[in-house]
Design a protein around this motif. Structure first.
Motif, PDB file in Angstrom:
ATOM      1  N   HIS A  60       0.855  -1.194   0.000  1.00 25.82           N
ATOM      2  CA  HIS A  60       0.000   0.000   0.000  1.00 25.82           C
ATOM      3  C   HIS A  60       0.886   1.236   0.000  1.00 25.82           C
ATOM      4  O   HIS A  60       2.074   1.154   0.307  1.00 25.82           O
ATOM      5  N   LEU A  61       0.305   2.371  -0.335  1.00 27.98           N
ATOM      6  CA  LEU A  61       1.023   3.640  -0.205  1.00 27.98           C
ATOM      7  C   LEU A  61       0.702   4.230   1.159  1.00 27.98           C
ATOM      8  O   LEU A  61      -0.395   4.030   1.682  1.00 27.98           O
ATOM      9  N   ASP A  62       1.658   4.956   1.730  1.00 25.61           N
ATOM     10  CA  ASP A  62       1.341   5.725   2.936  1.00 25.61           C
ATOM     11  C   ASP A  62       1.598   7.202   2.656  1.00 25.61           C
ATOM     12  O   ASP A  62       2.119   7.572   1.600  1.00 25.61           O
ATOM     13  N   ALA A  63       1.211   8.036   3.603  1.00 19.46           N
ATOM     14  CA  ALA A  63       1.244   9.486   3.374  1.00 19.46           C
ATOM     15  C   ALA A  63       2.664   9.993   3.136  1.00 19.46           C
ATOM     16  O   ALA A  63       2.881  10.917   2.353  1.00 19.46           O
ATOM     17  N   GLU A  64       3.642   9.376   3.802  1.00 18.05           N
ATOM     18  CA  GLU A  64       5.028   9.819   3.653  1.00 18.05           C
ATOM     19  C   GLU A  64       5.538   9.545   2.229  1.00 18.05           C
ATOM     20  O   GLU A  64       6.226  10.378   1.632  1.00 18.05           O
ATOM     21  N   MET A  65       5.200   8.394   1.662  1.00 14.94           N
ATOM     22  CA  MET A  65       5.609   8.081   0.283  1.00 14.94           C
ATOM     23  C   MET A  65       5.043   9.112  -0.683  1.00 14.94           C
ATOM     24  O   MET A  65       5.717   9.568  -1.599  1.00 14.94           O
ATOM     25  N   VAL A  66       3.765   9.476  -0.471  1.00 12.79           N
ATOM     26  CA  VAL A  66       3.119  10.461  -1.351  1.00 12.79           C
ATOM     27  C   VAL A  66       3.766  11.826  -1.150  1.00 12.79           C
ATOM     28  O   VAL A  66       4.039  12.543  -2.113  1.00 12.79           O
ATOM     29  N   HIS A  67       4.067  12.151   0.080  1.00 14.89           N
ATOM     30  CA  HIS A  67       4.701  13.442   0.375  1.00 14.89           C
ATOM     31  C   HIS A  67       6.034  13.582  -0.355  1.00 14.89           C
ATOM     32  O   HIS A  67       6.316  14.604  -0.978  1.00 14.89           O
ATOM     33  N   ARG A  68       6.832  12.521  -0.317  1.00 21.89           N
ATOM     34  CA  ARG A  68       8.128  12.571  -1.015  1.00 21.89           C
ATOM     35  C   ARG A  68       7.930  12.737  -2.517  1.00 21.89           C
ATOM     36  O   ARG A  68       8.634  13.503  -3.163  1.00 21.89           O
ATOM     37  N   ALA A  69       6.946  12.009  -3.057  1.00 20.11           N
ATOM     38  CA  ALA A  69       6.709  12.063  -4.506  1.00 20.11           C
ATOM     39  C   ALA A  69       6.208  13.450  -4.941  1.00 20.11           C
ATOM     40  O   ALA A  69       6.501  13.901  -6.047  1.00 20.11           O
ATOM     41  N   LEU A  70       5.482  14.126  -4.059  1.00 21.67           N
ATOM     42  CA  LEU A  70       4.906  15.435  -4.420  1.00 21.67           C
ATOM     43  C   LEU A  70       5.972  16.487  -4.699  1.00 21.67           C
ATOM     44  O   LEU A  70       5.721  17.455  -5.407  1.00 21.67           O
ATOM     45  N   HIS A  71       7.159  16.284  -4.132  1.00 19.64           N
ATOM     46  CA  HIS A  71       8.240  17.249  -4.362  1.00 19.64           C
ATOM     47  C   HIS A  71       8.628  17.330  -5.837  1.00 19.64           C
ATOM     48  O   HIS A  71       9.210  18.310  -6.275  1.00 19.64           O
ATOM     49  N   ASP A  72       8.302  16.295  -6.610  1.00 19.58           N
ATOM     50  CA  ASP A  72       8.667  16.279  -8.034  1.00 19.58           C
ATOM     51  C   ASP A  72       7.590  16.881  -8.935  1.00 19.58           C
ATOM     52  O   ASP A  72       7.718  16.838 -10.154  1.00 19.58           O
ATOM     53  N   PHE A  73       6.501  17.380  -8.338  1.00 21.40           N
ATOM     54  CA  PHE A  73       5.406  17.896  -9.165  1.00 21.40           C
ATOM     55  C   PHE A  73       5.159  19.375  -8.899  1.00 21.40           C
ATOM     56  O   PHE A  73       5.218  19.820  -7.757  1.00 21.40           O
ATOM     57  N   ALA A  74       4.885  20.103  -9.979  1.00 19.81           N
ATOM     58  CA  ALA A  74       4.396  21.472  -9.839  1.00 19.81           C
ATOM     59  C   ALA A  74       2.871  21.372  -9.833  1.00 19.81           C
ATOM     60  O   ALA A  74       2.276  20.962 -10.831  1.00 19.81           O
ATOM     61  N   LEU A  75       2.247  21.694  -8.714  1.00 21.21           N
ATOM     62  CA  LEU A  75       0.791  21.523  -8.620  1.00 21.21           C
ATOM     63  C   LEU A  75       0.023  22.716  -9.200  1.00 21.21           C
ATOM     64  O   LEU A  75      -1.159  22.610  -9.508  1.00 21.21           O
ATOM     65  N   ASP A  76       0.720  23.850  -9.341  1.00 19.67           N
ATOM     66  CA  ASP A  76       0.040  25.036  -9.872  1.00 19.67           C
ATOM     67  C   ASP A  76      -0.538  24.759 -11.248  1.00 19.67           C
ATOM     68  O   ASP A  76       0.140  24.206 -12.114  1.00 19.67           O
ATOM     69  N   GLY A  77      -1.784  25.137 -11.455  1.00 18.56           N
ATOM     70  CA  GLY A  77      -2.405  24.984 -12.770  1.00 18.56           C
ATOM     71  C   GLY A  77      -3.064  23.635 -12.981  1.00 18.56           C
ATOM     72  O   GLY A  77      -3.736  23.430 -13.981  1.00 18.56           O
ATOM     73  N   LEU A  78      -2.868  22.687 -12.040  1.00 21.30           N
ATOM     74  CA  LEU A  78      -3.514  21.375 -12.181  1.00 21.30           C
ATOM     75  C   LEU A  78      -4.957  21.443 -11.684  1.00 21.30           C
ATOM     76  O   LEU A  78      -5.285  22.218 -10.783  1.00 21.30           O
ATOM     77  N   ASP A  79      -5.813  20.606 -12.258  1.00 24.02           N
ATOM     78  CA  ASP A  79      -7.177  20.461 -11.758  1.00 24.02           C
ATOM     79  C   ASP A  79      -7.267  19.258 -10.812  1.00 24.02           C
ATOM     80  O   ASP A  79      -7.894  19.325  -9.772  1.00 24.02           O
ATOM     81  N   PHE A  80      -6.644  18.161 -11.223  1.00 22.00           N
ATOM     82  CA  PHE A  80      -6.752  16.913 -10.450  1.00 22.00           C
ATOM     83  C   PHE A  80      -5.373  16.283 -10.257  1.00 22.00           C
ATOM     84  O   PHE A  80      -4.561  16.271 -11.178  1.00 22.00           O
ATOM     85  N   PHE A  81      -5.137  15.752  -9.083  1.00 19.62           N
ATOM     86  CA  PHE A  81      -3.942  14.954  -8.842  1.00 19.62           C
ATOM     87  C   PHE A  81      -4.407  13.573  -8.390  1.00 19.62           C
ATOM     88  O   PHE A  81      -5.117  13.443  -7.387  1.00 19.62           O
ATOM     89  N   VAL A  82      -4.040  12.561  -9.162  1.00 15.04           N
ATOM     90  CA  VAL A  82      -4.521  11.212  -8.856  1.00 15.04           C
ATOM     91  C   VAL A  82      -3.393  10.384  -8.252  1.00 15.04           C
ATOM     92  O   VAL A  82      -2.305  10.296  -8.816  1.00 15.04           O
ATOM     93  N   ILE A  83      -3.672   9.829  -7.096  1.00 13.52           N
ATOM     94  CA  ILE A  83      -2.729   8.904  -6.467  1.00 13.52           C
ATOM     95  C   ILE A  83      -3.255   7.505  -6.788  1.00 13.52           C
ATOM     96  O   ILE A  83      -4.254   7.063  -6.223  1.00 13.52           O
ATOM     97  N   GLU A  84      -2.615   6.864  -7.755  1.00  8.57           N
ATOM     98  CA  GLU A  84      -3.054   5.520  -8.150  1.00  8.57           C
ATOM     99  C   GLU A  84      -2.375   4.541  -7.202  1.00  8.57           C
ATOM    100  O   GLU A  84      -1.163   4.337  -7.263  1.00  8.57           O
ATOM    101  N   ASN A  85      -3.159   3.979  -6.305  1.00  5.57           N
ATOM    102  CA  ASN A  85      -2.590   3.143  -5.245  1.00  5.57           C
ATOM    103  C   ASN A  85      -2.141   1.785  -5.779  1.00  5.57           C
ATOM    104  O   ASN A  85      -2.450   1.421  -6.915  1.00  5.57           O
ATOM    105  N   VAL A  86      -1.432   1.030  -4.974  1.00  2.41           N
ATOM    106  CA  VAL A  86      -1.028  -0.324  -5.328  1.00  2.41           C
ATOM    107  C   VAL A  86      -2.296  -1.176  -5.495  1.00  2.41           C
ATOM    108  O   VAL A  86      -3.243  -1.039  -4.713  1.00  2.41           O
ATOM    109  N   GLY A  87      -2.331  -2.027  -6.507  1.00  7.11           N
ATOM    110  CA  GLY A  87      -3.495  -2.875  -6.746  1.00  7.11           C
ATOM    111  C   GLY A  87      -3.699  -3.848  -5.587  1.00  7.11           C
ATOM    112  O   GLY A  87      -2.903  -4.769  -5.391  1.00  7.11           O
ATOM    113  N   ASN A  88      -4.752  -3.610  -4.788  1.00 14.84           N
ATOM    114  CA  ASN A  88      -4.940  -4.375  -3.553  1.00 14.84           C
ATOM    115  C   ASN A  88      -6.251  -3.897  -2.932  1.00 14.84           C
ATOM    116  O   ASN A  88      -6.465  -2.703  -2.819  1.00 14.84           O
TER     117      ASN A  88
END
Lengths: 113, 229
Positions: B104-132
């Motif tokens: 599964h994903l946890d909040a810390e994994m998502v937090h680290r990944a968010l550093h690589d994205f510019a969120l400005d101008g986006l409408d939706f950000f999808v966290i596609e979780n592990v198939g489970n």
């Protein structure tokens, strides 16, 4: 099997509390797990047995209090059994989970010099 | 030291905690949520079985005609970059969170990944979780909405077998409806019945990523959620 990661959170949290209180050992942990929490208490206990070695909890008993899953109508209070349509048969209000989603660390018994 | 009798034994002290065991994860999830809200991005935690069509739905959203919605995504995957590759090929900026053996994903994994994205101008950000259908259900990632993809080929009783996953869902995408004529008796009504027994307010969108059927209703609902957020 996320029970391993839950045990790892548990041990981290207990370690932090023990340091705050300058404890030299932990004797007992009490946690509360709901039947609808998505955590298997038996798997959790097994994971705890594996991970507690070499930690402050090495000699600590894990006491798991189980909580039943209970649904009720928030408007008229009518109980709705698990497996039924989760909408009140009397007033059609969507049911609410009254208990059963708990994953809670209740108490730590620690030895303080 | 024992204060009662002067025996010199260490004291056993009960410390009351009464807090969620995942409170450290919840704290990071709140931080992620604040980050999404600050950038006016609607974040989705998209969950479902392996092969339920999570990636295919996102590809279909990228090709949907009409309004140009700006999406970005991270895909949780045990071992490969394949889902993110597919999303990038569909024009969605995407990265992989490789979880190794974690289910599964946890909040810390998502937090680290968010550093690589510019969120400005986006409408939706999808966290596609592990198939489970089990482990991802209990971890808050900071999303605004939990969405579960359930394919018609998985069986009508899946919601009853994995109630926690569906109970926490804001919406269920019933995917691969184009296959229904080939599934001998499987029908949407039976999925609806099972979902009503695990979700107090079931919201189900029957869709086909292949034909595009049903996508308009799903996208309209998402757009409304984004405006209200």
């Amino acid at each position: 099997m996320h029970e391993y990661s839950i045990v790892s959170s548990l041990l981290e949290r207990v370690g932090a509390e023990a340091r705050t209180h300058n404890a030299i050992a932990v004797h007992r942990l009490t946690i509360r797990i709901g039947a609808a929490a998505g955590v298997d208490p038996d798997l959790l206990s097994k994971a705890y047995e594996m991970f507690r070695e070499g930690t402050l909890c090495a000699g600590a008993e894990l006491c798991v209090q189980r909580v039943e899953e209970q649904w009720a109508c928030p408007r008229c209070g009518r109980t709705i059994a698990r497996g039924e349509i989760l909408r009140c048969a009397e007033c059609a209000t969507p049911a609410r989970l009254v208990s059963g989603d708990e994953i809670i660390l209740e108490q730590i018994e620690m030895e303080v010099p | 030291m024992c204060q009662d009798c002067g025996c010199g034994d260490p004291e056993i002290v009960p410390v009351e905690v009464h807090q969620r065991l995942l409170s450290a994860n919840d704290r990071v999830a709140r931080h992620n949520r604040a980050h999404f809200v600050e950038h006016a991005v609607l974040a989705l935690n998209l969950m479902g079985s392996p092969g339920s069509g999570k990636t295919a739905i996102l590809e279909a959203m990228a090709r949907a005609p009409g309004v140009n919605r700006k999406l970005a995504a991270v895909s949780g995957d045990l071992a490969t970059d394949r889902d993110a590759e597919r999303l990038r090929a569909a024009g969605i900026p995407a990265a992989t969170i490789t979880t190794g053996s974690a289910c599964h994903l946890d909040a810390e994994m998502v937090h680290r990944a968010l550093h690589d994205f510019a969120l400005d101008g986006l409408d939706f950000f999808v966290i596609e979780n592990v198939g489970n259908l089990v482990c991802p259900a209990i971890y808050d990632l900071g999303q605004a909405l939990n969405v579960v993809a359930l394919s018609t080929t998985e069986g009508e009783d899946k919601p009853l077998k994995y109630p926690v996953m569906f109970r926490n869902a804001d919406a269920v995408l019933l995917t691969k409806i184009d296959l229904l004529p080939h599934l001998g008796g499987v029908c949407i009504r039976n999925f609806d019945d099972a979902l009503a027994r695990v979700m107090p307010e079931p919201r189900v969108f029957p869709v086909s990523a292949r034909t595009g059927e049903g996508l308009d209703r799903w996208l309209q609902w998402l757009d409304e959620k984004r405006i209200r957020a």
